[in-house]
Scaffold this active site. Sequence first.
Site, PDB file in Angstrom:
ATOM      1  N   CYS A 317      -6.243  -7.421   4.524  1.00  0.00           N
ATOM      2  CA  CYS A 317      -6.972  -5.712   4.612  1.00  0.00           C
ATOM      3  C   CYS A 317      -5.832  -5.963   2.590  1.00  0.00           C
ATOM      4  O   CYS A 317      -5.467  -5.849   2.400  1.00  0.00           O
ATOM      5  CB  CYS A 317      -5.370  -4.496   5.089  1.00  0.00           C
ATOM      6  N   ARG A 416     -15.548   2.164  10.181  1.00  0.00           N
ATOM      7  CA  ARG A 416     -14.250   1.475   9.993  1.00  0.00           C
ATOM      8  C   ARG A 416     -13.797   2.336   8.938  1.00  0.00           C
ATOM      9  O   ARG A 416     -12.586   2.903   8.906  1.00  0.00           O
ATOM     10  CB  ARG A 416     -13.855   0.361   9.973  1.00  0.00           C
TER      11      ARG A 416
HETATM   12  P1  IMP Z   1      -2.551  -7.976  10.841  1.00  0.00           P
HETATM   13  O1  IMP Z   1      -1.344  -7.957  12.507  1.00  0.00           O
HETATM   14  O2  IMP Z   1      -1.644  -8.076   9.878  1.00  0.00           O
HETATM   15  O3  IMP Z   1      -3.320  -9.162  10.860  1.00  0.00           O
HETATM   16  O4  IMP Z   1      -3.300  -6.876  10.480  1.00  0.00           O
HETATM   17  C1  IMP Z   1      -4.603  -6.581  11.629  1.00  0.00           C
HETATM   18  C2  IMP Z   1      -4.906  -5.033  11.141  1.00  0.00           C
HETATM   19  O5  IMP Z   1      -5.573  -4.426  10.244  1.00  0.00           O
HETATM   20  C3  IMP Z   1      -6.196  -4.456  12.291  1.00  0.00           C
HETATM   21  O6  IMP Z   1      -5.593  -3.677  13.885  1.00  0.00           O
HETATM   22  C4  IMP Z   1      -6.485  -3.534  11.517  1.00  0.00           C
HETATM   23  O7  IMP Z   1      -5.464  -2.050  11.708  1.00  0.00           O
HETATM   24  C5  IMP Z   1      -6.662  -4.169  10.401  1.00  0.00           C
HETATM   25  N1  IMP Z   1      -7.245  -4.111   9.213  1.00  0.00           N
HETATM   26  C6  IMP Z   1      -8.574  -5.008  10.225  1.00  0.00           C
HETATM   27  N2  IMP Z   1      -9.906  -5.553   9.326  1.00  0.00           N
HETATM   28  C7  IMP Z   1      -8.987  -5.666   8.180  1.00  0.00           C
HETATM   29  C8  IMP Z   1      -9.587  -5.052   6.830  1.00  0.00           C
HETATM   30  O8  IMP Z   1     -11.079  -6.136   6.118  1.00  0.00           O
HETATM   31  N3  IMP Z   1      -9.909  -4.332   5.771  1.00  0.00           N
HETATM   32  C9  IMP Z   1      -7.958  -3.492   5.801  1.00  0.00           C
HETATM   33  N4  IMP Z   1      -7.205  -4.176   7.183  1.00  0.00           N
HETATM   34  C10 IMP Z   1      -8.001  -4.549   8.539  1.00  0.00           C
END
Ligand code: IMP
Length: 499
Positions: A317, A416
Site C-alpha cells: 500500500c 476500491r
Molecule cells: P497485507 O496483509 O499487509 O499484504 O495487506 C493486505 C491488505 O492491503 C488488503 O486486505 C487491502 O486492505 C490492502 N490493499 C490491497 N491492495 C492495496 C493497494 O493497492 N493499495 C493499498 N492497500 C491495498
Amino acid sequence: MAFYYTEPSRTFSEFLLVPNLTTKDCNPSNVSLKTPIVKFKKGEQPAFSLNIPFSSAVMQAVSDDRMAVALARSGGISFIFGSQSVESQAEMVRKAKSYKAGFVVSRSNLTPSHTLKDILELKERTGHSTVAITDDGTPKGKLVGIVTGRDYRLSRDPLHKQVSDFMTPFSKLIYGKAGLSLSEANNLIWDHKLNCLPVVDEQQKLEYLVFRKDYDEHKENPYELLDANKSYIVGAGINTKDYEERVPALVAAGADVLVIDSSDGFSEWQKETIQYVKSNFNVKIGAGNIVDREGFLYLVEAGADFIKVGIGGGSICITREQKGIGRGQASSLIEVAAARDEYFQETGIYIPICSDGGIVHDYHITLSLAMGADFVMMGRYFARFDESPTRKLKIGNNFVKEFWGEGSNRARNWQRYDTGGKQGLVFEEGVDSYVPYAGGLQENLDKTLHKIKSTMCNCGSTTISELQKNARITLVSATSIVEGGAHDVILKENSISGE
Ligand code: IMP
C-alpha cells in the site's frame, strides 16, 4: 480549527504482550481459535464462526477459488477478489462451493457422442484425468459412463472414436447412492480399488465424484469450515458501484459472506450498498475499511455484519504516501475495539471486527486479537504460498511469488478507491512486487497457529475472548525493540570465511 489527536498513531511493532500466569491446563492443545465472523445477539450463537481467525485478502494476487478451498479446509475464509467480471467471480465462487469436503461436483463432463479428440482436449484444458459422461454433458446429468486414461490407447484408437464405444458404461461402474457418508464412500473406494467413485441419485443423475486422494486430505483437516451441505464456506468481495449486478450473481453462485472492498469505507456509498444487500438478500455482509469510532458506528448503523479496520498499513500500500490518509493499525484497532465493546454493552449486539493489512510477523496476529480483533485479513502472508493464484519465479537463487496491490496499475481496481469523481484509476495507491516463496499453505499455517496458541498460553488464555479480556499489552521504546532481536552476537550465517 482542525481536530488534532494528542497521541501519535501506532502500529503493531511498537507493542508487546506481557505474560500472565500460565496454569497447568493452559497448553496449546487446549487452545480454541474459534471466532465469530458475523454479528450476533448476546446469548445467541453467530450464524458463522471461523475455526481459525484468518481471512485472505480481497486481491487478485491472493484469493481465487483454489485459495478459498485451501483456506476453508484449514478453518479460515477467503474473500474471492471482485476486480474481475461478475461472471468470472461468480464462477470462482461456484467452483469453490462445489468442493464438498471430499464430495466434488464433476467439472469435466462430456456426452457419449463426443470423441476421443474431445476427451484429450478437455483433459489438456482442465488437467482432470477422470471425465464423467452424462446424457447432456452437464455435471448433474444422467450418468451413462466414465472415461479415464485406462479406457483408451492412443497408439491404437483413432481420434474420431466415439466416447460411447470406449467409456466404461454405467452398468459396469461401481457407484455410491446419494446420501452416503464420506466414510461409506471411502469403504467402496478401498474395497474396489477405485481412484474415483461416482455418486448418483435414484434417477441415475450424477451428484458428486469422490476421489481417493481427497478423502485422505479431508481426514487431515479437523478444522475445515463447512456449511450445512458440507460445502466449504466461501466469501466474496463486492464494490459500491456494480453491486446490483454483482451481488445477485454471487449469491446465486453460493457465496456465504460478502465484504465491501474499499480503501475508505466511511461513505454514503457503503451505506447504500449495505442497505441494498440487506433488503434484497439473506446474505451476510461486512463493510469497511474504517479506522475510528465514527466510521465503525456509521457502518454498524447501516446494518453491516462485521467491520474491517485498516487504512494504509498493507504491505503493497502507498495510500499514505500518495494521499496522506491513514492511521497506524494498532491505534485504529484499539479505538474501534473499544467502540465495539461499548456498543455491545449498550445494545447486546456483538459486531466482529477484522484487522486488515500490515501483519508482518506472526506475533502481530496474536497482538491484534489481544487488542480486540476477532479475525485478521492478510494479503502478503497468503501470497507466498503455492495456493495463491500468481506465478512462482526464480530471482537469483531465490524463489518468489508475484504480489501486486489492488490499487496498482496492474490490478486497476478503481472501484476500491473511488471517491465519486472520474471513473478509472487516475493514480496508483499500490505497488507491483514479489514476496519470498514459502511453500504450501497448510505447513506454514500450522507453524503460525502453533505460535499463536503458545503465546496465548503465555498470556493465560485458551480462547480468543479470554485473550481479549486478560491480555496485558505494553508499549516498547525504540531501544527495547533493538533488544528484542538477536543482538551483540555474530550470527552463524555470516560466519568467518576460511572456516
Ligand atoms: P497485507 O496483509 O499487509 O499484504 O495487506 C493486505 C491488505 O492491503 C488488503 O486486505 C487491502 O486492505 C490492502 N490493499 C490491497 N491492495 C492495496 C493497494 O493497492 N493499495 C493499498 N492497500 C491495498
